[in-house]
Design a protein around this motif. Structure first.
Motif, PDB file in Angstrom:
ATOM      1  N   ALA A   1       0.834  -1.206   0.000  1.00 42.69           N
ATOM      2  CA  ALA A   1       0.000   0.000   0.000  1.00 42.69           C
ATOM      3  C   ALA A   1       0.868   1.255   0.000  1.00 42.69           C
ATOM      4  O   ALA A   1       0.566   2.235  -0.698  1.00 42.69           O
ATOM      5  N   ARG A   2       1.939   1.247   0.778  1.00 42.58           N
ATOM      6  CA  ARG A   2       2.851   2.397   0.795  1.00 42.58           C
ATOM      7  C   ARG A   2       3.509   2.583  -0.565  1.00 42.58           C
ATOM      8  O   ARG A   2       3.634   3.707  -1.058  1.00 42.58           O
ATOM      9  N   PHE A   3       3.930   1.477  -1.171  1.00 50.47           N
ATOM     10  CA  PHE A   3       4.541   1.564  -2.494  1.00 50.47           C
ATOM     11  C   PHE A   3       3.547   2.158  -3.496  1.00 50.47           C
ATOM     12  O   PHE A   3       3.890   3.043  -4.291  1.00 50.47           O
ATOM     13  N   ALA A   4       2.324   1.655  -3.479  1.00 49.23           N
ATOM     14  CA  ALA A   4       1.316   2.114  -4.433  1.00 49.23           C
ATOM     15  C   ALA A   4       1.026   3.602  -4.287  1.00 49.23           C
ATOM     16  O   ALA A   4       0.739   4.284  -5.268  1.00 49.23           O
ATOM     17  N   SER A   5       1.113   4.101  -3.050  1.00 46.11           N
ATOM     18  CA  SER A   5       0.794   5.518  -2.815  1.00 46.11           C
ATOM     19  C   SER A   5       1.941   6.452  -3.174  1.00 46.11           C
ATOM     20  O   SER A   5       1.727   7.659  -3.314  1.00 46.11           O
ATOM     21  N   THR A   6       3.145   5.928  -3.335  1.00 48.69           N
ATOM     22  CA  THR A   6       4.306   6.786  -3.590  1.00 48.69           C
ATOM     23  C   THR A   6       4.917   6.600  -4.971  1.00 48.69           C
ATOM     24  O   THR A   6       5.614   7.489  -5.463  1.00 48.69           O
ATOM     25  N   SER A   7       4.661   5.465  -5.608  1.00 51.14           N
ATOM     26  CA  SER A   7       5.274   5.191  -6.904  1.00 51.14           C
ATOM     27  C   SER A   7       4.470   5.816  -8.037  1.00 51.14           C
ATOM     28  O   SER A   7       3.238   5.935  -7.967  1.00 51.14           O
TER      29      SER A   7
END
Length: 715
Positions: A118-124
């Motif tokens: 989820a963190r990756f999806a929100s920042t990438s």
């Protein structure tokens, strides 16, 4: 919130990829990645297909590379069908290689992995679709990024999009919609990255899509969902919703009446009502609505008044009952219409629903004349033709009603500007010959109830969508005063003290019955000397939220002796029922005359939607009556008036059968509006509010709030 250009491109990269890489296909067994590869090749996908496999040189007849580093840069879409532990490193590798989007079908993620993705999806800048999904199928452009092999990937393209968080639901609905053909089928799964709302915004710009069905489990970002619906509405593309599961509204609401009255999915229903979205309850209803929305140039319904025609008296009566159950009206025909019907079909009363089968003559063109008359009636917003159309009918039996099907077809072709729908009397599959007889512009739906739901849905998607970014230009209290009280509420847990509650309600201009908090009987007598009798006496304790339940309220106190006795009796009863309760004192209050109706106003806070405001019939039997309507806060005065109108309380105040004098509901709507502003400002600090009873004076509608409870519960 508007999507960034990178994310907009990512959705296009998923739905219209020029190149696809599959990770997780097996060289030895059948895996979901293999299904994706076969679907792509069988449907004639014309873009580049790549495969990553750590050891196998060939997978499904395609050359494979051993790792992401061996791929060409700038691939549009990656299908990452790998075990959960491998996902995050794979996503980082794809991101580094310039991949524009990644689809994650993987299910069963542990909490730590889910949080990391989820963190990756929100920042990438790489768009992430899923996890725990079936994928997506672009039937328009023949792009099936779908992890199972079934006929969905190869069916003809159409004009309706289906967006579902549940992949199995997407399959069930797509297989249940009869003649409907889809432009896009999108299974969004966990929505860690791209969401249903984002796809609605994309579909609003898709020339191949004219309508969308949405099956959702939750909304993570309300403003984005509103923006997605607004984009579809602006493009003239209707949306229908099937909401499954329940929200968290009321999960902490165990103190006030409002917690029991506002159901767990109330916030969603309030959101859909505000957005004028039709809501269905199961797959069959969704299929019926989509079948109507798939008809090119199907006109919307201006309202929910249905003109019904059938050839059976029993079907006519049943349809009237089902219409009432589903919130539609079956209005009486105009006198001219009724006379025309009786002339066209001699012996058949000109009532709605119209039983043409009651005609003693049944002339050859009588049914056509009757259905034309019904469609032309000003009270009718849509036309429902109830006939037998079950797949079990023989060819001979279908010929029996051929003229009636033809009449519906002719009416629709004449463009009456109103929807014309045939409902089979049974929910069995429809006989193809009946569909042929009705023609392409008249949907033949399974079951009378489904037909009515579809017509109700066609009356939605009409109002403008509220601008989620705009702050309503309504009255607000001074920000400094709100900040002071927020600081005080933030230090509290549980029911607020009476004085703090009064200060809050007074700040928002809510009309309170004159009262005071006194420590003992002597102080109560002094207050009564200045303010007069009769009085109501109540215990004031944060540990006793529902005071009348334990005898903590005494009405009709008319003199000093009764007042002192009331204080003594309340003290005894509270001590017996709640010996641990902290008693702050006693509330003495002017007793309101009985020439008033009792209302309840309240709200419950939800972590996603904020405060959900409610209004309805109040009093001690409020849960038994369960008469309330609700909306997301803040609620404008006009919306508040509409809420009141949806309750039995509103009907009574409107002078129903002269049970009460016709009463102005403006003051009550103003009180609802003001309480909703308080709820919007304090939803992060107050879990619920309960103003009950709020007395509404007959005639003038003047509101006086006699009892109030605000509950704080926060981290």
């Amino acid at each position: 919130m508007p999507e960034s250009p990178a994310r907009l491109d990512g959705r296009t990269a998923l739905l219209r990829p020029r190149s696809v890489v599959v990770l997780g296909a097996s060289a030895k067994k059948q895996a979901s990645g293999n299904a994706v590869l076969r679907n792509l090749r069988q449907t004639g996908y014309e873009g580049d297909i790549h495969v990553v496999h750590p050891v196998a040189p060939v997978v499904e007849g395609l050359d494979a590379v051993p790792d992401i580093g061996a791929l060409p840069s700038g691939i549009d879409a990656a299908v990452v069908s790998l075990p959960a532990p491998a996902l995050i490193d794979t996503l980082r590798g794809l991101d580094k290689a310039g991949c524009r989007s990644a689809l994650l079908p993987t299910a069963g993620l542990d909490g730590a992995t889910a949080l990391e993705i989820a963190r990756f999806a929100s920042t990438s800048d790489m768009t992430v679709h899923g996890p725990n999904c079936m994928g997506l199928i672009n039937l328009t452009d023949r792009v099936p990024l779908w992890i199972s092999e079934n006929r969905l990937t190869s069916q003809p393209a159409g004009n309706v999009a289906l967006v579902a968080q549940s992949g199995s639901a997407a399959i069930f609905i797509a297989h249940s919609t009869g003649p409907v053909r889809f432009s896009k089928i999108i299974s969004t799964g966990g929505e860690f990255g791209v969401t249903t709302a984002a796809y609605l915004s994309w579909l609003a710009q898709d020339p191949a899509t004219t309508a969308a069905g949405v099956l959702m489990e939750s909304v993570k970002d309300v403003p984005s969902f509103v923006d997605g619906v607004a984009a579809m509405r602006a493009a003239g593309k209707p949306v229908v919703v099937l909401k499954v599961g329940r929200s968290s509204v009321g999960s902490a609401a165990t103190t006030a009446h409002t917690g029991a009255l506002i159901g767990s999915d109330a916030a969603y229903q309030a959101l859909f009502e505000r957005l004028d979205l039709p809501v269905v309850t199961d797959y069959d209803e969704m299929a019926a609505v989509l079948q109507c929305l798939a008809v090119p140039d199907m006109p919307p319904a201006a309202g929910t008044g249905v003109g019904v025609i059938t050839i059976s008296g029993g079907q006519a009566a049943l349809t009237a009952d089902l219409a009432a159950d589903r919130g539609l009206t079956v209005p009486a025909f105009a006198d001219a219409t009724a006379r025309g019907l009786e002339s066209a079909m001699p012996g058949a009363p000109g009532h709605n629903p119209f039983d043409a089968g009651a005609s003693v003559a049944y002339p050859d063109e009588g049914f056509q004349q009757a259905i034309d008359l019904i469609a032309a009636d000003a009270t009718v917003d849509s036309v429902l033709v109830v006939l037998d159309a079950q797949a079990t009918l023989t060819d001979e039996e279908t010929e029996y009603e051929e003229d009636e099907f033809r009449a519906a077809r002719v009416l629709a072709a004449s463009s009456p500007g109103k929807p014309v729908v045939v409902a089979s009397s049974s929910s069995l599959s429809v006989q193809p010959r009946c569909e042929e007889q009705a023609g392409p512009s008249v949907p033949v739906l399974r079951g009378i109830g489904n037909g009515l739901v579809a017509l109700k849905a066609l009356a939605r998607n009409r109002r403008p969508v509220p601008d989620s970014a705009r702050t309503p230009a309504w009255w607000r209290p001074e920000a400094e005063a709100v900040a002071v009280l927020r600081a005080e509420v933030a230090r509290r847990q549980g029911a607020l003290p009476g004085q703090l509650t009064r200060r809050l309600l007074t700040l928002y201009g809510l009309p309170l019955v004159e009262s005071a908090l006194v420590p003992d009987a002597d102080a109560a007598v002094r207050w009564a000397t200045d303010h007069g009798y009769p009085l109501v006496v109540k215990v004031s304790s944060p540990d006793v939220p529902h005071r009348s339940d334990i005898g903590g309220v005494v009405l009709g106190v008319t003199d000093e002796a009764m007042l002192r006795q009331a204080v003594e009796d309340i003290t005894t009863r509270v001590g017996a029922a709640h010996p641990e309760a902290v008693v702050e004192g006693f509330e003495v209050q002017q007793q309101v005359d009985t020439d008033r109706a009792e209302a309840l106003l309240g709200f419950v806070a939800d972590p996603v939607f904020g405060a959900v405001t409610t209004v309805g019939t109040g009093g001690t039997l409020v849960e038994l009556y369960a008469d309330n309507a609700y909306a997301l806060s803040p609620v404008g005065p006009d919306e508040a008036a509409a809420l009141i109108g949806r309750t039995r309380l509103g009907t009574l105040l409107g002078g129903y059968r002269n049970l009460l004098p016709k009463t102005d509901t403006g003051p009550l709507a103003d009180a609802v509006h003001r309480l909703s502003l308080l709820g919007a400002d304090f939803a992060d600090l107050l879990t619920e509010a309960d103003l009950n009873p709020a007395f509404v004076q007959h005639g003038t509608g003047r509101v006086l709030i006699a009892d109030s409870l605000l509950v704080a519960q926060h981290d």
